[in-house]
Design a protein around this motif. Sequence first.
Motif, PDB file in Angstrom:
ATOM      1  N   ASP A 168       7.382  38.491  23.730  1.00 33.40           N
ATOM      2  CA  ASP A 168       7.667  39.758  23.066  1.00 33.40           C
ATOM      3  C   ASP A 168       9.155  39.903  22.766  1.00 33.40           C
ATOM      4  O   ASP A 168       9.551  40.403  21.712  1.00 33.40           O
ATOM      5  CB  ASP A 168       7.213  40.932  23.937  1.00 33.40           C
ATOM      6  N   LYS A 169       9.988  39.493  23.691  1.00 36.06           N
ATOM      7  CA  LYS A 169      11.438  39.568  23.495  1.00 36.06           C
ATOM      8  C   LYS A 169      11.870  38.688  22.331  1.00 36.06           C
ATOM      9  O   LYS A 169      12.742  39.065  21.542  1.00 36.06           O
ATOM     10  CB  LYS A 169      12.160  39.157  24.776  1.00 36.06           C
ATOM     11  N   LEU A 202       6.165  43.946  28.633  1.00 40.34           N
ATOM     12  CA  LEU A 202       7.053  43.130  27.815  1.00 40.34           C
ATOM     13  C   LEU A 202       7.176  41.726  28.393  1.00 40.34           C
ATOM     14  O   LEU A 202       7.572  41.545  29.552  1.00 40.34           O
ATOM     15  CB  LEU A 202       8.426  43.798  27.734  1.00 40.34           C
ATOM     16  N   LEU A 239       8.689  47.963  24.217  1.00 42.07           N
ATOM     17  CA  LEU A 239       7.272  47.623  24.109  1.00 42.07           C
ATOM     18  C   LEU A 239       6.640  48.307  22.893  1.00 42.07           C
ATOM     19  O   LEU A 239       5.752  47.736  22.246  1.00 42.07           O
ATOM     20  CB  LEU A 239       6.544  48.036  25.387  1.00 42.07           C
TER      21      LEU A 239
END
Length: 238
Positions: free
Chosen positions: A47-48, A43, A26
């Motif tokens: 975001d990944k 997360l 994060l």
Amino acid sequence: MGKNERKINVLDKGYVRHLETFGSDLTVVNNARASYDKESAELTDSDKRLIAFLAREKHMSPFRSPRISFEVYAPLVVARQWWRYAIDSQHIEDGTPWSESSRRYITEKTEFYLPGAGEWRSKPANSKQGSGAPLDEAEGIKWTQALEQVYKDGEVAYEAAMDAGIAPEQARLFLPAYGLMVRWRYTASLQAICHFLDQRLKNDAQKEIYDYAIAVLQIVREDFPISAQHLIEAKGTD
């Protein structure tokens, strides 16, 4: 075992012990989004995908503020290889490269530092560092000869191992100090650690440092699972 108590044994006496982690996947995401004044609280899949994009496109700055600290206990031959990555990380930031010859690749003349009979010193009376008065030269002769014999024995064994076809990266362990176990603490950014892992988890890495890299990888994967997945091409064993 608590997160700050993780210790992974390596080789016969060595280990990698986790000391502290700053940040998470994060943290990487929020570093990247800072330029847009955005921040994620947890997360997400988006975001990944951002982490994957950053790694793929070599946008490394978001990976530099997360850090991990380890304590490592390893043979000197491993420590010398590992040190190259500490210097490499500095070179990226401030331009201080260090390159050193390696008996893994070449067979150069075997030479050792040998103090003369008049150069031996006593230990200091009230200090853990430094030294005291010089030893009597007659006493010094004994220690010079003893050290010289250690060097000769090691050199003979080294040459015999080389002649027998032992891999140079292992034959050098017969030379005094190469096999000495040393302990150090190592703190680096997530980017620097993953660069080390990407290099030392490849098939041509020396087996001993490969084993240490596997231990480091286990800790990095626990603390930064998404970043590790995308920053390290050769991920070692699962």
